[in-house]
Each structure stands twice: as C-alpha cells, then as structure tokens.
Write a protein that holds these residues in place. Structure first.
Motif, PDB file in Angstrom:
ATOM      1  N   ARG A  21       0.746  -0.982  -0.122  1.00  0.00           N
ATOM      2  CA  ARG A  21      -0.028   0.006   0.163  1.00  0.00           C
ATOM      3  C   ARG A  21       0.572   1.180   0.093  1.00  0.00           C
ATOM      4  N   GLY A  22       1.844   1.227   0.927  1.00  0.00           N
ATOM      5  CA  GLY A  22       2.666   2.506   1.026  1.00  0.00           C
ATOM      6  C   GLY A  22       3.742   2.447  -0.236  1.00  0.00           C
ATOM      7  N   ALA A  23       4.356   1.273  -0.543  1.00  0.00           N
ATOM      8  CA  ALA A  23       5.347   1.469  -1.837  1.00  0.00           C
ATOM      9  C   ALA A  23       4.774   1.832  -3.177  1.00  0.00           C
ATOM     10  N   LEU A  24       3.496   1.063  -3.158  1.00  0.00           N
ATOM     11  CA  LEU A  24       3.162   1.035  -4.686  1.00  0.00           C
ATOM     12  C   LEU A  24       1.642   1.336  -4.743  1.00  0.00           C
ATOM     13  N   GLY A  25       0.992   2.025  -3.731  1.00  0.00           N
ATOM     14  CA  GLY A  25      -0.465   2.498  -3.797  1.00  0.00           C
ATOM     15  C   GLY A  25      -1.279   1.101  -3.971  1.00  0.00           C
ATOM     16  N   ALA A  26      -0.928   0.037  -3.401  1.00  0.00           N
ATOM     17  CA  ALA A  26      -1.787  -1.080  -3.645  1.00  0.00           C
ATOM     18  C   ALA A  26      -3.149  -0.934  -3.117  1.00  0.00           C
ATOM     19  N   GLU A  27      -4.041  -1.492  -3.443  1.00  0.00           N
ATOM     20  CA  GLU A  27      -5.556  -1.399  -2.786  1.00  0.00           C
ATOM     21  C   GLU A  27      -6.033  -2.927  -2.842  1.00  0.00           C
ATOM     22  N   VAL A  28      -6.635  -3.145  -1.579  1.00  0.00           N
ATOM     23  CA  VAL A  28      -7.248  -4.307  -1.333  1.00  0.00           C
ATOM     24  C   VAL A  28      -8.506  -4.327  -1.840  1.00  0.00           C
ATOM     25  N   SER A  29      -8.794  -5.358  -2.752  1.00  0.00           N
ATOM     26  CA  SER A  29     -10.433  -5.432  -3.221  1.00  0.00           C
ATOM     27  C   SER A  29     -11.047  -6.398  -2.693  1.00  0.00           C
ATOM     28  N   MET A  30     -10.614  -7.509  -1.867  1.00  0.00           N
ATOM     29  CA  MET A  30     -11.065  -8.346  -1.163  1.00  0.00           C
ATOM     30  C   MET A  30     -10.314  -9.253  -0.121  1.00  0.00           C
ATOM     31  N   LEU A  31     -10.570  -9.365   1.121  1.00  0.00           N
ATOM     32  CA  LEU A  31      -9.670 -10.006   2.024  1.00  0.00           C
ATOM     33  C   LEU A  31     -10.558 -10.719   2.874  1.00  0.00           C
ATOM     34  N   MET A  32     -10.132 -12.088   3.118  1.00  0.00           N
ATOM     35  CA  MET A  32     -10.857 -13.091   3.958  1.00  0.00           C
ATOM     36  C   MET A  32      -9.965 -13.545   4.943  1.00  0.00           C
ATOM     37  N   ARG A  33     -10.030 -13.650   6.153  1.00  0.00           N
ATOM     38  CA  ARG A  33      -9.429 -14.494   7.033  1.00  0.00           C
ATOM     39  C   ARG A  33      -9.910 -15.753   7.237  1.00  0.00           C
ATOM     40  N   PHE A  34      -9.182 -16.692   7.965  1.00  0.00           N
ATOM     41  CA  PHE A  34      -9.163 -18.047   8.275  1.00  0.00           C
ATOM     42  C   PHE A  34     -10.624 -18.223   8.869  1.00  0.00           C
ATOM     43  N   LYS A  35     -10.629 -17.293   9.909  1.00  0.00           N
ATOM     44  CA  LYS A  35     -11.797 -17.385  10.987  1.00  0.00           C
ATOM     45  C   LYS A  35     -13.240 -16.916  10.240  1.00  0.00           C
ATOM     46  N   ASP A  36     -13.227 -16.536   8.981  1.00  0.00           N
ATOM     47  CA  ASP A  36     -14.253 -15.952   8.328  1.00  0.00           C
ATOM     48  C   ASP A  36     -14.661 -17.162   7.148  1.00  0.00           C
ATOM     49  N   SER A  37     -13.905 -18.098   7.223  1.00  0.00           N
ATOM     50  CA  SER A  37     -14.395 -19.276   6.207  1.00  0.00           C
ATOM     51  C   SER A  37     -15.852 -19.476   6.578  1.00  0.00           C
ATOM     52  N   PRO A  38     -16.668 -19.702   5.186  1.00  0.00           N
ATOM     53  CA  PRO A  38     -18.275 -20.258   5.506  1.00  0.00           C
ATOM     54  C   PRO A  38     -17.894 -21.796   5.754  1.00  0.00           C
ATOM     55  N   GLU A  39     -16.852 -22.444   5.609  1.00  0.00           N
ATOM     56  CA  GLU A  39     -16.940 -23.860   5.706  1.00  0.00           C
ATOM     57  C   GLU A  39     -15.756 -24.126   7.132  1.00  0.00           C
ATOM     58  N   PRO A  40     -15.882 -24.985   7.802  1.00  0.00           N
ATOM     59  CA  PRO A  40     -14.929 -25.468   8.836  1.00  0.00           C
ATOM     60  C   PRO A  40     -13.715 -26.186   8.141  1.00  0.00           C
ATOM     61  N   LYS A  53      -5.240 -15.141  10.289  1.00  0.00           N
ATOM     62  CA  LYS A  53      -4.414 -14.581   9.544  1.00  0.00           C
ATOM     63  C   LYS A  53      -5.340 -14.636   8.159  1.00  0.00           C
ATOM     64  N   VAL A  54      -4.486 -14.249   6.938  1.00  0.00           N
ATOM     65  CA  VAL A  54      -5.319 -14.121   5.824  1.00  0.00           C
ATOM     66  C   VAL A  54      -5.451 -15.410   5.072  1.00  0.00           C
ATOM     67  N   MET A  55      -6.542 -15.956   4.695  1.00  0.00           N
ATOM     68  CA  MET A  55      -6.737 -16.851   4.034  1.00  0.00           C
ATOM     69  C   MET A  55      -6.734 -16.584   2.540  1.00  0.00           C
ATOM     70  N   HIS A  56      -7.249 -15.375   1.823  1.00  0.00           N
ATOM     71  CA  HIS A  56      -7.081 -15.067   0.757  1.00  0.00           C
ATOM     72  C   HIS A  56      -7.440 -13.324   0.588  1.00  0.00           C
ATOM     73  N   ALA A  57      -6.504 -12.887  -0.440  1.00  0.00           N
ATOM     74  CA  ALA A  57      -6.767 -11.646  -0.691  1.00  0.00           C
ATOM     75  C   ALA A  57      -6.491 -11.067  -2.143  1.00  0.00           C
ATOM     76  N   ASN A  58      -7.285 -10.228  -2.732  1.00  0.00           N
ATOM     77  CA  ASN A  58      -7.175  -9.549  -3.929  1.00  0.00           C
ATOM     78  C   ASN A  58      -6.605  -8.299  -3.824  1.00  0.00           C
ATOM     79  N   ILE A  59      -5.275  -8.276  -4.345  1.00  0.00           N
ATOM     80  CA  ILE A  59      -4.589  -6.700  -4.241  1.00  0.00           C
ATOM     81  C   ILE A  59      -4.386  -6.183  -5.568  1.00  0.00           C
ATOM     82  N   ARG A  60      -5.137  -5.064  -5.725  1.00  0.00           N
ATOM     83  CA  ARG A  60      -4.831  -4.372  -7.061  1.00  0.00           C
ATOM     84  C   ARG A  60      -3.518  -3.480  -6.998  1.00  0.00           C
ATOM     85  N   ILE A  61      -2.645  -3.494  -8.109  1.00  0.00           N
ATOM     86  CA  ILE A  61      -1.541  -2.912  -8.251  1.00  0.00           C
ATOM     87  C   ILE A  61      -1.426  -2.181  -9.461  1.00  0.00           C
ATOM     88  N   GLY A  62      -1.677  -0.962  -9.745  1.00  0.00           N
ATOM     89  CA  GLY A  62      -2.187  -0.425 -10.921  1.00  0.00           C
ATOM     90  C   GLY A  62      -3.202  -1.151 -11.735  1.00  0.00           C
TER      91      GLY A  62
END
Length: 137
Positions: A21-40, A53-62
C-alpha cells in the motif's frame, strides 16, 4: 483469460499488504481471514492461533491483480524462479518505486539506463519477492 500471481506470505500477508500500500499504492479489493471461512477447515489445515491470518486477498497494483495468502503460516516463505515485473511510464517513477520496494530488501541490479529501457533494475523486497522495474519504451 488472465494469469495472476498468487503469493503465499507464510504468516506475513497483513504486513506485506501494508508495505505494498505504501510502496506501490496497492488497494485491497477483497480480504478473507481463516476465521471467516463459511466452511470449517480440515484438521491440520491451519496451525493453532492462525485464525486471524489471511486466507485469501485480492490486491490491485495499478491495472494488475495479485492474489495473496498467509498459506500454511509456517514462516518458511521461499520465492525462487520468478520475478514480478513492474512497468512504468518514466524514469522518475521507476526511481521512486525502486527505492520504495527496496526499503529493507536487497538490490540485485541497480536501477540504470540500458539499451532497452530508460531505467531498469532488479531487487528482492523485504519479503524476498523479486521485482524487475522497467520503463516502457
């Protein structure tokens, strides 16, 4: 069809996202943590204490998307055999981004004018991800 890199930060994904975010202006368009999984999770899938911890994230850079995760959270990230290539419009931008990505990392080839680019350089950032910064002709 798209090819998108999926980077496993092995427990340092939140730190990496903030850095990009700081170095490249990255933007997070989606982030899900392990605890937020809809399935065990299957037993042994994540170590105890990794629920936040992060299970999955989409990060936009440019105009690009990088997918990211903490993966198995083992703290053994190893990135070999590839580099992320960052193409920019001018040498001033290349210099700024090279310096930002290189903070706490290791320069592999200093940013310099080459026969194919007004500025080209290679580095490994503080997470060990290799980057090539390149000014398009």
């Amino acid at each position: 069809m798209q090819v998108q890199p999926y980077v496993f930060f092995d427990g340092r994904c939140d730190e990496a996202i903030e850095f990009y975010r700081g170095a490249l202006g990255a933007e997070v368009s989606m982030l899900m943590r392990f605890k937020d999984s809809p399935e065990p999770h299957q037993p042994g899938m994540i170590p105890p204490g990794a629920e936040n911890k992060v299970m999955h994230a989409n990060i936009r850079i440019g105009e690009s998307t990088i997918l990211a995760s903490d993966g198995r959270c083992e703290g053994k990230a190893n990135y070999q055999g590839f580099a992320l290539s960052l193409t920019v419009a001018d040498a001033a931008t290349a210099e700024r981004l090279f310096a930002a990505l290189g903070a706490g990392g290791q320069v592999q080839m200093p940013l310099t004018k080459t026969f194919f680019s007004a500025a080209f350089g290679m580095l490994a950032d503080r997470f060990g991800i290799s980057w090539m910064i390149y000014v398009a002709p």
